[in-house]
Every structure is written in structure tokens, then in C-alpha cells.
Scaffold this active site. Structure first.
Site, PDB file in Angstrom:
ATOM      1  N   LEU A  32      40.681  35.074  39.646  1.00  0.00           N
ATOM      2  CA  LEU A  32      41.221  35.817  40.900  1.00  0.00           C
ATOM      3  C   LEU A  32      42.127  34.598  41.993  1.00  0.00           C
ATOM      4  O   LEU A  32      41.689  33.874  42.015  1.00  0.00           O
ATOM      5  CB  LEU A  32      40.113  36.494  42.055  1.00  0.00           C
ATOM      6  CG  LEU A  32      39.288  37.429  41.132  1.00  0.00           C
ATOM      7  CD1 LEU A  32      38.357  38.083  42.064  1.00  0.00           C
ATOM      8  CD2 LEU A  32      40.059  38.543  40.513  1.00  0.00           C
ATOM      9  N   HIS A  33      43.244  35.270  42.221  1.00  0.00           N
ATOM     10  CA  HIS A  33      44.046  34.633  43.382  1.00  0.00           C
ATOM     11  C   HIS A  33      44.432  35.484  44.557  1.00  0.00           C
ATOM     12  O   HIS A  33      44.216  36.631  44.388  1.00  0.00           O
ATOM     13  CB  HIS A  33      45.194  33.876  42.468  1.00  0.00           C
ATOM     14  CG  HIS A  33      46.105  35.002  41.651  1.00  0.00           C
ATOM     15  ND1 HIS A  33      46.713  35.926  42.329  1.00  0.00           N
ATOM     16  CD2 HIS A  33      46.143  35.085  40.447  1.00  0.00           C
ATOM     17  CE1 HIS A  33      47.093  36.803  41.216  1.00  0.00           C
ATOM     18  NE2 HIS A  33      46.923  36.103  40.099  1.00  0.00           N
ATOM     19  N   HIS A  36      45.371  39.129  43.640  1.00  0.00           N
ATOM     20  CA  HIS A  36      44.282  40.069  43.553  1.00  0.00           C
ATOM     21  C   HIS A  36      43.828  40.336  44.832  1.00  0.00           C
ATOM     22  O   HIS A  36      43.391  41.571  45.263  1.00  0.00           O
ATOM     23  CB  HIS A  36      43.410  39.447  42.736  1.00  0.00           C
ATOM     24  CG  HIS A  36      43.818  39.243  41.267  1.00  0.00           C
ATOM     25  ND1 HIS A  36      43.864  37.731  40.847  1.00  0.00           N
ATOM     26  CD2 HIS A  36      43.770  39.885  40.293  1.00  0.00           C
ATOM     27  CE1 HIS A  36      44.300  37.841  39.595  1.00  0.00           C
ATOM     28  NE2 HIS A  36      44.370  39.330  39.270  1.00  0.00           N
TER      29      HIS A  36
END
Ligand code: PAF
Length: 282
Positions: A32-33, A36
Site C-alpha cells: 500500500l502507498h 491506496h
């Protein structure tokens, strides 16, 4: 946050959340970054509860693609989601998603053709299949996807309409604008593959796209602007270009000049072994 990896406990977790109000789903493959997390925050604004799925879906990777290398960071991802107030993490095992004997494929015609559909044969069948399953498993009232994967969003919308998934659940499929780094590069889990030098070169992609769009808006023929865009990418350190095309935003049909349907510029290009995609309105 409840974390579930099997279908039976998922059912009761989803029932309990839906009894309490609207449930939003953010489907992901993890790593996730900020992109997201932006989807999660938007989901929280629109629903009482947010479920996030993390599943690196083997059916959407081609034989020579990065399935093995794709970053898997469940513990870190789980901490991030907990911090964002997510209610449910659905992290199915491969066996829960595709049990022995699994034999069904969801294939969406038309919008799956061209762009990544041609460059990655079978990719959108894999996406449509897993998203159809996720919608049936989680039964969300709304689902959120990043616009960075614009063609994917078009495929999912078509699939949901065609298979009547929009009622009784997934009433709304929401596209959320691409989140970008300070230098304009679209956030992507695959950016992690880039070396420092490649990461600096990658910023050439959004810059060159903006230049091409400005030229097209000023009346330059699309073909000439796209040729200049490709030359700029190759000069800027990209090793090859899968496609640089303008297509209709909804139909994904090829456009060679301004038309009735709003156009979008779509580019997929490689730096070394890393394939980056982006799209912007023309
Ligand atoms: O965009 C992604 O991360 C994936 O394609 C999705 C929608 C989660 C399906 O595996």
C-alpha cells in the site's frame, strides 16, 4: 480491524458490518502507498465501514510478468489500514480464492481491447474475474478504484453492469483521481522496483504527457504530438514504449483527433524491467 482469510468468517464479518450501515470496498494487491490510503479515506467519507482486500491475484499476471517479485508486505499494510480506521481486512489465501478445480473466467469484450489489453493478454480477464468474486464475497454498497488504472475501471464498470452486480450490491463504483509524487509521477506499487537514477528519470513520463496534451490542445495533430512524446521518453531514459495513444474515456476507442467523446492520453513505457502506466485527460 478484523482480519479474515477464509470465506466462512468473512460472511459473518460482512453481515455484522452491513447491519451497521453502508459498507465500502477498496480492492488492492497490497504494498500500500498514499494512493491506496487516499481511496480508503474517501471510502470512509462515504460509508460507515470500509473493507480492504489484499490479494496478489495470479490470474492477472502473464507468464513472464512480475507475480513472483510483486511486493508482499501484509504486516506493514495491516498496520497502515488499522491506522486509517478500516473495519475489515479481507486477505484471502490463494486456495480460498481459487480452490482446486476452479474453472470460471469473466471476460469483458470491447473495453478490454487495446492498451494494456493488447500489451498484457489475459490481464483484464484476470482482473474482471477476481473483482467479480470480491464483489460477491464482500457484497459492498460501493467500491473504490484509482483512476491511474483507467482502463481497468472501465472494464470493472462494464462487468458490473453486464452481470447485474450493481443491484443489490455495488450500487456505486467510484473512480478516485490519481495520487502523484511531488514531481508528478503517479504513485504505484511498482515504483518500488526503480533504482534512484531510474526514479529520477521516471518523472519524464508525466512531464512528456503534459507537453503532448498542451500541443494537442493547441492544435498539433495527435499523431505528431504522440511521436514527439515517445521521442521525449526515449531521450529521458525510458527503454521502450508499449503504447502512447489517445482513446475515448468511456469507450476506450482509439481517437486520432478531437471528437464528441472526451479523450484521454494513455501511456505505458518501460524503464529497464519496470513498466509504468499513466493517463490524463486531453
Ligand atoms: O488495481 C489493482 O490493484 C488490482 O488490479 C485489483 C483491482 C485489486 C484486482 O486484483
Amino acid at each position: 480491524m478484523q482480519t479474515v482469510s477464509q470465506l466462512v468468517p468473512l460472511r459473518s464479518a460482512v453481515d455484522a458490518l452491513k447491519a451497521d450501515g453502508l459498507l465500502a470496498l477498496v480492492p488492492t494487491m497490497g504494498a500500500l502507498h498514499e494512493g491506496h490510503l487516499t481511496l480508503v479515506r474517501e471510502a470512509r467519507r462515504q460509508a460507515a465501514h470500509v473493507a480492504v482486500s489484499i490479494f496478489v491475484n495470479p490470474r492477472q499476471f502473464g507468464a513472464n510478468e512480475d507475480l513472483g517479485a510483486y511486493p508482499r508486505q501484509l504486516e506493514r499494510d495491516s498496520r497502515l489500514l488499522e491506522g486509517e480506521g478500516v473495519s475489515l481486512l479481507w486477505a484471502p489465501t490463494a486456495e480460498a480464492m481459487y480452490p482446486a478445480g476452479y474453472a470460471t473466467n469473466v471476460s469483458v469484450e470491447g473495453v478490454s481491447s487495446g492498451l494494456c489489453g493488447d500489451a498484457r493478454p489475459g490481464h483484464f480477464d484476470g482482473v474482471a474475474t477476481v473483482v467479480c468474486k470480491l464483489f460477491n464475497q464482500v457484497r459492498p454498497d460501493l467500491a473504490l478504484f484509482g483512476e491511474k488504472d483507467w482502463q481497468q475501471l472501465a472494464v470493472i464498470r462494464r462487468m458490473a453492469r453486464d452481470l447485474d452486480l450493481t443491484l443489490p450490491h455495488v450500487d456505486r463504483i467510484i473512480g478516485v483521481p490519481t495520487v502523484r509524487e511531488a514531481d508528478g509521477l503517479a504513485m504505484s506499487s511498482r515504483n518500488a522496483y526503480l533504482s534512484a537514477a531510474q526514479r529520477a528519470q521516471a518523472a519524464c513520463l508525466p512531464r512528456a504527457m503534459q507537453t503532448a496534451i498542451a500541443a494537442m490542445r493547441a492544435g498539433t495533430a495527435y499523431a505528431a504530438a504522440l511521436e514527439a512524446l515517445q521521442a521525449e521518453l526515449l531521450a529521458g531514459g525510458f527503454s521502450s514504449i508499449d503504447y502512447a495513444q489517445v482513446r475515448g474515456a468511456d469507450s476506450i476507442g482509439l481517437q486520432d483527433g478531437p471528437g464528441e467523446e472526451p479523450g484521454r492520453l494513455f501511456v505505458a513505457a518501460r524503464i529497464g524491467g519496470t513498466r509504468l502506466i499513466d493517463n490524463m485527460p486531453v
